[in-house]
Design an enzyme around this catalytic site. Structure first.
Site, PDB file in Angstrom:
ATOM      1  N   TRP A 127      16.893 -94.182  -3.200  1.00 50.38           N
ATOM      2  CA  TRP A 127      18.243 -94.451  -3.682  1.00 50.38           C
ATOM      3  C   TRP A 127      19.158 -93.387  -3.084  1.00 50.38           C
ATOM      4  O   TRP A 127      18.900 -92.196  -3.254  1.00 50.38           O
ATOM      5  CB  TRP A 127      18.228 -94.378  -5.214  1.00 50.38           C
ATOM      6  CG  TRP A 127      19.540 -94.656  -5.875  1.00 50.38           C
ATOM      7  CD1 TRP A 127      20.409 -95.666  -5.615  1.00 50.38           C
ATOM      8  CD2 TRP A 127      20.108 -93.895  -6.953  1.00 50.38           C
ATOM      9  NE1 TRP A 127      21.487 -95.594  -6.458  1.00 50.38           N
ATOM     10  CE2 TRP A 127      21.329 -94.518  -7.291  1.00 50.38           C
ATOM     11  CE3 TRP A 127      19.702 -92.765  -7.655  1.00 50.38           C
ATOM     12  CZ2 TRP A 127      22.143 -94.038  -8.310  1.00 50.38           C
ATOM     13  CZ3 TRP A 127      20.513 -92.294  -8.677  1.00 50.38           C
ATOM     14  CH2 TRP A 127      21.726 -92.922  -9.002  1.00 50.38           C
ATOM     15  N   ASP A 208      11.661 -91.786 -11.778  1.00 53.20           N
ATOM     16  CA  ASP A 208      12.973 -92.400 -11.993  1.00 53.20           C
ATOM     17  C   ASP A 208      12.739 -93.874 -12.336  1.00 53.20           C
ATOM     18  O   ASP A 208      12.282 -94.656 -11.498  1.00 53.20           O
ATOM     19  CB  ASP A 208      13.815 -92.270 -10.712  1.00 53.20           C
ATOM     20  CG  ASP A 208      15.234 -92.807 -10.904  1.00 53.20           C
ATOM     21  OD1 ASP A 208      15.546 -93.320 -12.005  1.00 53.20           O
ATOM     22  OD2 ASP A 208      16.033 -92.724  -9.948  1.00 53.20           O
ATOM     23  N   ALA A 210      14.562 -97.048 -13.300  1.00 52.65           N
ATOM     24  CA  ALA A 210      15.883 -97.687 -13.419  1.00 52.65           C
ATOM     25  C   ALA A 210      15.788 -99.208 -13.563  1.00 52.65           C
ATOM     26  O   ALA A 210      16.807 -99.865 -13.785  1.00 52.65           O
ATOM     27  CB  ALA A 210      16.746 -97.331 -12.204  1.00 52.65           C
ATOM     28  N   LYS A 243      20.398-101.755 -15.876  1.00 50.62           N
ATOM     29  CA  LYS A 243      19.971-103.043 -15.328  1.00 50.62           C
ATOM     30  C   LYS A 243      19.269-103.899 -16.374  1.00 50.62           C
ATOM     31  O   LYS A 243      19.567-105.076 -16.525  1.00 50.62           O
ATOM     32  CB  LYS A 243      19.021-102.840 -14.138  1.00 50.62           C
ATOM     33  CG  LYS A 243      19.412-101.717 -13.193  1.00 50.62           C
ATOM     34  CD  LYS A 243      20.591-102.062 -12.319  1.00 50.62           C
ATOM     35  CE  LYS A 243      21.311-100.815 -11.874  1.00 50.62           C
ATOM     36  NZ  LYS A 243      21.354-100.523 -10.494  1.00 50.62           N
TER      37      LYS A 243
HETATM   38  C1  LIG Z   1      16.659 -95.682  -8.350  1.00 50.64           C
HETATM   39  C2  LIG Z   1      17.862 -95.572  -9.243  1.00 50.64           C
HETATM   40  N1  LIG Z   1      17.943 -94.541 -10.098  1.00 50.64           N
HETATM   41  C3  LIG Z   1      18.984 -94.395 -10.920  1.00 50.64           C
HETATM   42  C4  LIG Z   1      20.025 -95.285 -10.920  1.00 50.64           C
HETATM   43  C5  LIG Z   1      21.163 -94.994 -11.854  1.00 50.64           C
HETATM   44  O1  LIG Z   1      21.717 -96.017 -12.546  1.00 50.64           O
HETATM   45  P1  LIG Z   1      22.862 -95.825 -13.610  1.00 50.64           P
HETATM   46  O2  LIG Z   1      23.437 -94.453 -13.488  1.00 50.64           O
HETATM   47  O3  LIG Z   1      23.859 -96.878 -13.317  1.00 50.64           O
HETATM   48  O4  LIG Z   1      22.205 -96.003 -14.947  1.00 50.64           O
HETATM   49  C6  LIG Z   1      20.002 -96.368 -10.032  1.00 50.64           C
HETATM   50  C7  LIG Z   1      21.116 -97.323  -9.959  1.00 50.64           C
HETATM   51  O5  LIG Z   1      21.325 -98.037  -9.037  1.00 50.64           O
HETATM   52  C8  LIG Z   1      18.880 -96.510  -9.179  1.00 50.64           C
HETATM   53  O6  LIG Z   1      18.783 -97.528  -8.309  1.00 50.64           O
END
Ligand SMILES: Cc1ncc(COP(=O)(O)O)c(C=O)c1O
Length: 395
Positions: A127, A208, A210, A243
């Site tokens: 990411w 992580d 997500a 998500k």
């Molecule tokens: C791998 C990953 N980590 C963390 C996030 C963080 O998402 P958010 O801050 O919108 O909860 C995302 C969002 O796209 C992600 O793809």
């Protein structure tokens, strides 16, 4: 004061969103932005979320501050969703954060406090925001091999060889499921080997999470994390509810440390202190929606059904796109798309080919070939497959 401030670089995804919005062609297809879309291109509020919000609106009698860790019910519900009872609660310290992004940042800050000299290893494709978040916390990162571009699967040899090179005390950032941007996940066997290697070499895993529920199922997607937590003395977790609850703009996530019971209170206090010095109290509304849903049998059942439907739609799009490209090209080169998990795949296209898809065919994806499978529907799958075949033919 600001004369010397360098002009900020425009974020690639934001620039792409703008270019898509400005494109007058009616047939344009958006495979860029990383949010779930239904077949009409919408990102609707989930019905379970609407129902939970109605209950909260009715019952909530105060908006006063909560604790620095956030709502206890939210944290407990998420601990169960993530860890599934794989470790006793006495080993778990967690705090709410504004989304998974802030959770990643807070975990990096935690690592900085404990071991500033540690390297945080990230998969070579990851990411894009991982790198600036790690750097902003003053930590250094290095890449490990992950994707085999030829097969569209895990580069097992490279991955395990790179893990072997890491130093004791280094941190390995792993995607819990639905790897962004590759779509390539570790099998349970890979997770078990990873856990054994990490144990032998003394690194600390940082997971992580997500997209729990977007891969195979809520439990299966957390299988790797649970294995690590049950086996290793220390595991760090950043989780997002953006998500799987569709709560993107509410900013709801949590930072968690699974440690030996004797260290739990120190970790809980340190994480709360880190919240205090950045945003103080985490936002409450999204977390309350999550705990309301997870704490009510009917709402939870409804939510799981909606989440299942999203996952099935994305998996079906994957299968259909792989099949359509096979039909157009007569080759199985893109067959990996159907075998991967979650919304994203990294297509083996050159930047110039990505540009041609955008300029000539109005198909938008990130410059590195990342596509969001949820952006496709019955009409655009064939169009996209034909355009990709045309671009490949011109090679
Ligand atoms: C791998 C990953 N980590 C963390 C996030 C963080 O998402 P958010 O801050 O919108 O909860 C995302 C969002 O796209 C992600 O793809």
């Amino acid at each position: 004061m600001f004369e010397t401030l360098p002009a900020p670089k425009l974020d690639g995804i934001i620039a792409l969103m703008q270019a898509f919005a400005d494109d007058p062609r009616a047939e344009k297809v958006d495979l860029g932005v990383g949010v779930y879309r239904d077949e009409y291109g919408r990102t609707p509020v989930m019905r379970a979320v609407k129902a939970a919000e109605a209950r909260i609106l009715e019952a909530q009698d105060s908006k006063s501050y909560l604790s620095l860790a956030g709502d206890r019910a939210f944290l407990e519900a998420m601990e169960t969703l993530l860890l599934g009872g794989s470790v006793p609660g006495a080993r778990v310290a967690a705090v709410g954060t504004p989304g998974g992004t802030a959770a990643v940042r807070q975990i990096c800050e935690l690592i900085k406090r404990a071991r500033p000299e540690a390297t945080i290893w990230v998969s070579a494709q990851t990411w894009p925001n991982h790198l600036p978040l790690i750097a902003a916390a003053g930590m250094q990162s290095r890449p490990y091999r992950y994707l085999d571009r030829e097969s569209g699967a895990l580069d097992r040899e490279g991955f395990f060889a790179d893990l072997e090179q890491m130093a004791a005390g280094d941190v390995v950032l792993l995607h819990g499921c639905c790897h962004n941007p590759t779509g390539v996940d570790l099998s349970l066997q890979d997770w078990a080997e990873t856990a054994a290697l990490i144990e032998r070499r003394g690194m600390v895993p940082f997971v992580d999470m997500a997209y729990q529920g977007f891969g195979v199922s809520l439990d299966a997607d957390a299988g790797g994390l649970r294995h690590l937590a049950a086996r290793l003395p220390e595991v760090l977790v950043a989780a997002s509810c953006s998500k799987n609850f569709g709560l993107y703009r509410e900013r709801v996530g949590l930072a968690m440390a699974v440690v030996e019971p004797g260290l739990r209170d120190t970790l809980a206090g340190t994480l709360a202190g880190l919240n205090r010095q950045s945003f103080a109290f985490p936002p409450d509304h999204g977390g309350r929606v999550v705990s309301t849903i997870l704490g009510d049998t009917a709402l939870r059942h409804g939510w799981q059904g909606e989440l299942d439907a999203m996952r099935i739609r994305v998996a079906e799009n994957r299968r259909a796109l792989a099949e359509a490209i096979r039909a157009e090209t007569g080759s199985d080169r893109f067959g990996f798309i159907a075998a991967q998990n979650g919304m994203f795949s990294l297509l083996p296209l050159a930047p110039a080919e990505v540009e041609t898809l955008r300029d000539k065919h109005a198909i938008y994806m990130l410059g590195d070939g990342r596509v969001n499978m949820a952006g496709l529907n019955a009409e655009t799958i064939d169009v996209t497959a034909r355009a990709i075949a045309e671009v490949l033919q011109a090679r």
